[in-house]
Design a protein around this motif. Structure first.
Motif, PDB file in Angstrom:
ATOM      1  N   THR A  20       1.013  -1.147   0.258  1.00 41.44           N
ATOM      2  CA  THR A  20      -0.242   0.151   0.148  1.00 41.44           C
ATOM      3  C   THR A  20       0.950   1.044  -0.103  1.00 41.44           C
ATOM      4  OG1 THR A  20       0.365   0.266   2.308  1.00 41.44           O
ATOM      5  CG2 THR A  20      -1.632  -1.215   0.992  1.00 41.44           C
ATOM      6  N   GLY A  21       1.922   0.855   0.110  1.00 41.67           N
ATOM      7  CA  GLY A  21       4.093   2.300  -0.091  1.00 41.67           C
ATOM      8  C   GLY A  21       3.527   2.402  -1.664  1.00 41.67           C
ATOM      9  N   LYS A  22       4.780   2.963  -1.114  1.00 41.48           N
ATOM     10  CA  LYS A  22       5.763   3.237  -2.799  1.00 41.48           C
ATOM     11  C   LYS A  22       5.996   2.030  -2.922  1.00 41.48           C
ATOM     12  CE  LYS A  22       7.958   7.369  -0.916  1.00 41.48           C
ATOM     13  NZ  LYS A  22       8.866   8.484  -0.844  1.00 41.48           N
ATOM     14  N   ALA A  23       5.891   0.889  -3.179  1.00 38.13           N
ATOM     15  CA  ALA A  23       5.982  -0.365  -3.564  1.00 38.13           C
ATOM     16  C   ALA A  23       7.363  -0.203  -3.916  1.00 38.13           C
ATOM     17  CB  ALA A  23       5.671  -0.559  -4.757  1.00 38.13           C
ATOM     18  N   TYR A  24       8.243   0.346  -3.425  1.00 38.87           N
ATOM     19  CA  TYR A  24      10.415   0.388  -3.823  1.00 38.87           C
ATOM     20  C   TYR A  24      10.690  -0.017  -1.837  1.00 38.87           C
ATOM     21  CZ  TYR A  24      14.090   1.084  -5.732  1.00 38.87           C
ATOM     22  OH  TYR A  24      15.774   1.114  -5.895  1.00 38.87           O
ATOM     23  N   LEU A  25      11.631  -1.101  -2.137  1.00 41.00           N
ATOM     24  CA  LEU A  25      11.473  -1.067  -1.273  1.00 41.00           C
ATOM     25  C   LEU A  25      13.515  -0.522  -0.582  1.00 41.00           C
ATOM     26  CD1 LEU A  25      11.160  -5.341  -0.644  1.00 41.00           C
ATOM     27  CD2 LEU A  25       9.601  -2.694  -0.326  1.00 41.00           C
ATOM     28  N   LYS A  26      13.727  -0.263   0.865  1.00 43.66           N
ATOM     29  CA  LYS A  26      15.026   0.233   0.409  1.00 43.66           C
ATOM     30  C   LYS A  26      15.709  -0.706   2.116  1.00 43.66           C
ATOM     31  CE  LYS A  26      14.794   4.852  -0.182  1.00 43.66           C
ATOM     32  NZ  LYS A  26      14.320   6.396  -0.092  1.00 43.66           N
ATOM     33  N   ASP A  27      17.435  -0.248   1.901  1.00 43.67           N
ATOM     34  CA  ASP A  27      17.952  -1.617   3.396  1.00 43.67           C
ATOM     35  C   ASP A  27      17.102  -0.975   4.920  1.00 43.67           C
ATOM     36  OD1 ASP A  27      18.966  -3.777   1.638  1.00 43.67           O
ATOM     37  OD2 ASP A  27      20.641  -2.242   0.907  1.00 43.67           O
ATOM     38  N   ASP A  28      17.357  -1.379   5.979  1.00 41.54           N
ATOM     39  CA  ASP A  28      17.138  -1.163   6.642  1.00 41.54           C
ATOM     40  C   ASP A  28      17.980  -1.190   7.871  1.00 41.54           C
ATOM     41  OD1 ASP A  28      15.716   0.125   8.683  1.00 41.54           O
ATOM     42  OD2 ASP A  28      13.795  -1.445   8.956  1.00 41.54           O
ATOM     43  N   ASP A  29      18.081  -1.241   8.961  1.00 45.82           N
ATOM     44  CA  ASP A  29      19.321  -2.194   9.698  1.00 45.82           C
ATOM     45  C   ASP A  29      18.503  -3.055  10.094  1.00 45.82           C
ATOM     46  OD1 ASP A  29      20.034   1.212   9.563  1.00 45.82           O
ATOM     47  OD2 ASP A  29      19.351   1.841  11.216  1.00 45.82           O
ATOM     48  N   GLY A  30      19.997  -3.418  10.530  1.00 48.35           N
ATOM     49  CA  GLY A  30      20.090  -5.433  11.437  1.00 48.35           C
ATOM     50  C   GLY A  30      20.291  -5.602   9.980  1.00 48.35           C
ATOM     51  N   VAL A  31      20.503  -7.170  10.698  1.00 46.21           N
ATOM     52  CA  VAL A  31      21.459  -8.383  10.412  1.00 46.21           C
ATOM     53  C   VAL A  31      20.078  -9.615   9.632  1.00 46.21           C
ATOM     54  CG1 VAL A  31      22.889 -10.132   9.937  1.00 46.21           C
ATOM     55  CG2 VAL A  31      23.837  -7.991  10.695  1.00 46.21           C
ATOM     56  N   TYR A  32      20.070  -9.945   8.701  1.00 48.81           N
ATOM     57  CA  TYR A  32      18.095 -11.020   8.369  1.00 48.81           C
ATOM     58  C   TYR A  32      19.346 -12.611   9.059  1.00 48.81           C
ATOM     59  CZ  TYR A  32      16.353 -14.737   6.118  1.00 48.81           C
ATOM     60  OH  TYR A  32      15.410 -15.822   5.513  1.00 48.81           O
ATOM     61  N   GLY A  33      20.342 -12.371   7.785  1.00 47.14           N
ATOM     62  CA  GLY A  33      21.756 -13.555   7.471  1.00 47.14           C
ATOM     63  C   GLY A  33      22.701 -13.722   6.643  1.00 47.14           C
ATOM     64  N   TYR A  34      23.036 -14.647   6.823  1.00 45.69           N
ATOM     65  CA  TYR A  34      24.689 -14.829   6.091  1.00 45.69           C
ATOM     66  C   TYR A  34      24.742 -15.785   5.103  1.00 45.69           C
ATOM     67  CZ  TYR A  34      26.017 -12.196   9.937  1.00 45.69           C
ATOM     68  OH  TYR A  34      26.115 -11.249  11.285  1.00 45.69           O
TER      69      TYR A  34
END
Length: 462
Positions: A353-367
């Protein structure tokens, strides 16, 4: 698990011809495949009675003579271990599939005939070579590994859906999913190399609201609790011998989000319908966008169009590698790339429902290990030791901090920074849309077999 588009300069971690009739379509699944036996514990019958109730308290001698005049033995108060009825799964799921499917033959996914019969799209280039390749590689072992991984995914996610309710913590939900996968594959991943035999295909993604992808709870992080007004994406992978099933769904409790979820589910199903041997990826992308953007959602008396996310894609899956070299965008695109016989694709869509364009956020998901990178330039002993651990336990599978600490790795942060700076390991972080927006996701894995496609992760839920 979504793949970032090339514009972002990186990505996240023998049968008859196509026109032949399919002999058996979607045979009924055994009881063990159809769901969990809710509330039945070990030692109870399905009606809830304990097996021991039918036993008499007095001992009988070996000659079958009653012990007249002798004191009856007192029944032990010690709680007996209970076991599940034969052929049924427990809740939470902890019975290995090998104990439910004694013949080791696992249920097929959804079998679908290819929709395209245009002679102009028939396979002509190196057709015989492709047939030879698939006769060798897409064999019974390949299919059985994939079907086992898919059945694990179905049973684990079915239980996860029962506990994914307001008030549950993200760490508890992730732990239940991962414990279930390891129990059902019968590989706990604690011994060196065991996680490479079967288990998690990548870390459990639990993304709320505007967080679209690649968020998982980390050790020592702030606890996140699921709320009634949240929109949660649940994305996890299961692998057996490196054959990864990647499937995701979205949970929302407030009915105002129903259209958002319906749009994304319909778009994913449209992509699955169009997928096939020689299918043009640009055509699939256009169909996905057309379906998704025909929906709108009303939030707080304001109407929002559902938009297809532009910079994350579906992808093909390689052995031990969640992201291959082919991508399926959710928006109209220009590419000459086609799907090919023998491909395995994760067809997924994200709607926002937003801009439909994703940006990197802080934090670590995985390696994820970069298999092309050389370790020759490493100087720190901690980095070399950590790389050895990664290679022996995860290979090119994406893993999280929780997975490292689970096998006893400590003080790895300096070594990890060295591996990342040398390009040997890639670090993946959360991908987010604008605050206040909501993103939904649905995803299935499909096998492009020679004469049909098999939506291997399809279940009764989605």
């Amino acid at each position: 698990m979504g793949s970032k588009t090339p514009d972002d300069h990186r990505r996240g971690p023998n049968e008859s011809s196509a026109g032949a009739a399919i002999a058996a379509v979607n045979p009924p699944k055994p009881a063990s495949a159809s769901g969990l036996l809710q509330g039945v514990l070990e030692g109870e019958d399905e009606d809830g009675d304990d097996d021991d109730d039918d036993k008499i308290g007095a001992d009988l001698k070996s000659g079958d003579q009653p012990t007249n005049g002798k004191k009856k033995k007192r029944k032990s108060n010690k709680k007996k271990k209970k076991k599940a009825p034969s052929g049924r799964q427990t809740a939470p799921p902890r019975v290995a599939l090998a104990n439910l499917f004694h013949d080791q033959r696992y249920p097929e996914g959804e079998i679908v005939e290819y929709a395209v019969n245009n002679d102009n799209l028939q396979r002509t280039t190196a057709e015989e070579l492709r047939h030879l390749f698939n006769a060798t590689n897409m064999d019974d072992e390949f299919l059985n590994d994939y079907r086992k991984a898919a059945e694990v995914h179905r049973q684990v996610r079915q239980y996860a859906q029962t506990i994914a309710v307001p008030g549950v913590s993200m760490s508890q939900l992730a732990q239940e999913i991962e414990d279930g996968v390891r129990a059902l594959t019968n590989h706990q991943g604690l011994e060196t190399g065991d996680a490479l035999k079967a288990g998690m295909g990548f870390p459990t993604g639990l993304c709320l609201n505007n967080v679209a992808a690649h968020w998982t709870p980390n050790p020592g992080g702030k606890e996140v609790i699921l709320q009634y007004d949240d929109v949660m994406k649940v994305d996890f992978g299961v692998h057996v011998n490196g054959r990864i099933v990647d499937s995701a769904f979205t949970v929302a409790f407030n009915p105002v989000y129903d259209n958002l979820l319906a749009a994304v589910k319909a778009a994913t199903n449209a992509g699955l319908k169009e997928a096939g041997i020689d299918a043009r990826i640009d055509h699939i992308s256009e169909e996905i966008q057309d379906v998704m953007e025909s929906y709108e959602v009303e939030l707080n008396q304001k109407v929002f169009p559902v938009k297809a996310v532009r910079n994350i894609t579906g992808h093909n899956i390689l052995r031990f590698k969640i992201h291959g070299d082919k991508q399926v965008p959710f928006i109209k695109t220009q590419t000459s790339q086609r799907m090919e016989e023998g491909d395995v694709f994760a067809i997924e869509t994200f709607g926002s429902t937003g801009k439909a364009y994703l940006k990197d956020d802080d934090g670590v998901y995985g390696y994820g290990r970069n298999e092309r990178a050389s370790a020759a330039g490493l100087h720190y002993g901690s980095a070399k030791s950590l790389l050895k651990t990664i290679d022996e336990n995860f290979g090119t599978l994406v893993f999280s901090r929780r997975y490292l600490e689970r096998i006893g790795v400590k003080n790895y942060h300096l070594g990890m920074r060295s591996l990342i700076s040398n390009g040997i390991v890639e670090c993946y972080g959360p991908l987010v849309d604008v605050p206040g927006s909501y993103v939904a996701q649905f995803e299935h894995t499909v096998l492009l077999r020679p004469n049909c496609k098999e939506v291997i992760s399809r279940g009764d839920d989605y």
